[in-house]
Motif scaffolding. Structure first.
Motif, mmCIF file in Angstrom:
data_model
loop_
_atom_site.group_PDB
_atom_site.id
_atom_site.type_symbol
_atom_site.label_atom_id
_atom_site.label_comp_id
_atom_site.label_asym_id
_atom_site.label_seq_id
_atom_site.Cartn_x
_atom_site.Cartn_y
_atom_site.Cartn_z
ATOM 1 N N CYS A 104 0.846 -1.201 0.000
ATOM 2 C CA CYS A 104 0.000 0.000 0.000
ATOM 3 C C CYS A 104 0.881 1.250 0.000
ATOM 4 N N CYS A 152 -1.596 2.432 6.253
ATOM 5 C CA CYS A 152 -2.864 2.210 5.554
ATOM 6 C C CYS A 152 -3.782 1.317 6.407
ATOM 7 N N HIS A 189 -6.540 0.161 5.043
ATOM 8 C CA HIS A 189 -7.205 -0.627 3.995
ATOM 9 C C HIS A 189 -8.720 -0.439 4.040
ATOM 10 N N CYS A 200 -4.222 2.092 -1.873
ATOM 11 C CA CYS A 200 -4.295 0.867 -1.065
ATOM 12 C C CYS A 200 -4.272 -0.341 -2.012
ATOM 13 N N ALA A 201 -3.298 -1.203 -1.816
ATOM 14 C CA ALA A 201 -3.122 -2.347 -2.721
ATOM 15 C C ALA A 201 -4.313 -3.305 -2.653
HETATM 16 ZN ZN LIG Z 1 -4.106 -0.662 2.179
#
Ligand SMILES: [Zn+2]
Ligand SMILES: Nc1nc2c(ncn2[C@@H]2O[C@H](COP(=O)(O)OP(=O)(O)OP(=O)(O)O)[C@@H](O)[C@H]2O)c(=O)[nH]1
Ligand SMILES: [Mg+2]
Length: 301
Positions: free
Chosen positions: A254, A259, A261, A267-268
Motif C-alpha cells: 500500500c 494504511c 485498507h 491501497c493495494a
Molecule cells: Zn491498504
C-alpha cells in the motif's frame, strides 16, 4: 495421569485416558488464576477427588500447554476447523462466515469451509460462494450430507484424519449430520430447521470430542447465533488484515505504511477489489469488523 477433556457439563469434566472416561472437577486454584479448562485440553488429573469435593469424581490438577484455544466455540488444541454453513435453510450470512474464519485465521488454525445442503440451493448461489471463498485462499467443500453421504466421506475423511477436527457453524446447518456420516457409530442427535424462523433448534447442546481412532477426534459443537458474535473483539484492529488470508501478502504494497485498507488511495487491497480480482463481500465484512474493533480501545489496553 494424563488425559484429554472430552466434554464439560455443569462444571464436571469428562477426561478420556486410554479409552476410559473419568468424571473430574477442576482444581479450585484455577479459578483464582483465571484459568478455564475447556474441551480439547490435555490435562494432568488424579482419580481421587478433592478432599472437600465429592469422592466419586477425580481432580484436574494441571492443563498442559495449548496449541491454540478459542472462545467461540470454546475448545482447545484444534488441528482442523470445519466452518459449516448451509447454502440454504438457513441462508448463509457472509459476515458470520467472515467473522468465524477471521477468528480461526487469527488463531492460525487450518480451516476448511463446508457449504452443506447443496440439494436445496440454487446453482448460482453455490457458484458465487465457491468463487468468493476459493479466491480468498480457502479450501471450500460443497456437500449435501443428507442426500449424498458418499461425497461427504470422500471429500472430508482425508481432511479430518488425525488430530482434532472441530465442526462449527450456525444451528441447523448439518454439523451433526455430517459427523454421523463420517462416523455412523456415533448416532448423534440431529434436529429440524424451524419452518417459521428458518433456523435450527440448537439440537447439540455441548461441545463434545468423539474419539474415532488413535489420536483422532471429531468435535461436535452447539450451533451459534449471530448474537453470540456481537461482542466480537478477539483481536486488535491492526491484526485484522492478517485474519483475511488473501490480504496478507498485499499489506506491504500500500502507498501509506499506516494504511488501514478501509478507504485510502493507493491501497493495494482496494485496488485488487476494484479490479474485481478479490471479492467485494469480504471487504464489506472487513469494514464491519474494523468498525467494531476500532471502538474497543479499552480492550486493546
Ligand atoms: Zn491498504
Ligand atoms: N436438505 C438438506 N437437509 C440437511 C442436509 N444435511 C442436514 N440436513 C438437515 O438439517 C437439519 C439440521 O441438521 P443437524 O445436523 O441437526 O444440524 P446442526 O448443525 O448439528 O444443528 P445444531 O446441533 O442445532 O447446531 C436436519 O433436519 C438434517 O436432516 C442436507 O445436505 N440437505
Ligand atoms: Mg448438532
Amino acid at each position: 495421569m494424563i488425559g484429554r477433556i472430552i466434554s464439560c457439563i455443569g462444571g464436571v469434566y469428562t477426561v478420556e485416558c486410554d479409552g476410559a472416561h473419568y468424571p473430574c472437577v477442576a482444581k479450585g486454584s484455577f479459578r483464582h488464576e483465571g484459568l478455564v479448562v475447556v474441551a480439547g485440553d490435555v490435562v494432568e488429573f488424579q482419580q481421587e477427588g478433592d478432599k472437600k469435593g465429592r469422592e466419586d469424581v477425580g481432580l484436574v490438577t494441571r492443563v498442559l500447554e495449548r496449541k491454540n484455544v478459542l472462545i467461540r466455540p470454546e475448545v482447545a488444541n484444534v488441528d482442523t476447523m470445519f466452518v459449516v454453513f448451509a447454502l440454504a435453510s438457513p441462508e448463509p450470512n457472509f459476515l458470520a462466515i467472515d467473522k468465524l474464519t477471521a477468528i480461526t485465521a487469527h488463531a492460525d488454525i487450518n480451516t476448511v469451509i463446508v457449504f452443506n445442503k447443496k440439494d436445496v440451493a440454487s446453482p448460482e448461489v453455490c457458484e458465487s460462494l465457491y468463487d468468493t471463498y476459493t479466491k480468498s485462499g480457502y479450501r471450500v467443500v460443497m456437500l449435501s450430507a443428507s442426500s449424498q453421504p458418499e461425497e461427504v466421506t470422500r471429500e472430508l475423511l482425508p481432511l479430518a484424519r488425525g488430530g482434532v477436527s472441530v465442526f462449527t457453524g450456525p444451528s441447523g446447518v448439518g454439523k451433526s449430520t455430517i459427523i454421523n456420516t463420517l462416523f455412523p457409530e456415533l448416532c448423534l442427535q440431529t434436529g429440524d430447521v424451524s419452518q417459521k424462523t428458518q433456523r435450527g433448534k440448537n439440537t447439540t447442546r455441548t461441545t463434545t470430542l468423539y474419539k474415532t481412532g488413535e489420536d483422532t477426534y471429531y468435535v461436535d459443537t452447539p450451533g451459534f447465533t449471530l448474537l453470540d458474535f456481537d461482542r466480537f473483539r478477539f483481536m486488535k484492529k491492526e491484526e485484522l488484515v492478517y485474519a483475511f488470508p488473501e490480504y496478507r501478502e498485499l499489506v506491504g504494497s500500500c502507498k501509506y505504511t499506516k494504511c488501514t485498507h478501509t478507504k485510502e488511495e493507493g491501497c493495494a487491497i482496494l485496488e485488487r477489489i476494484n479490479k474485481g480480482e478479490l471479492p467485494k463481500s469480504r471487504h464489506e465484512s472487513y469494514l464491519s469488523l474494523w468498525e467494531i474493533l476500532k471502538n474497543h480501545k479499552e480492550w486493546e489496553k
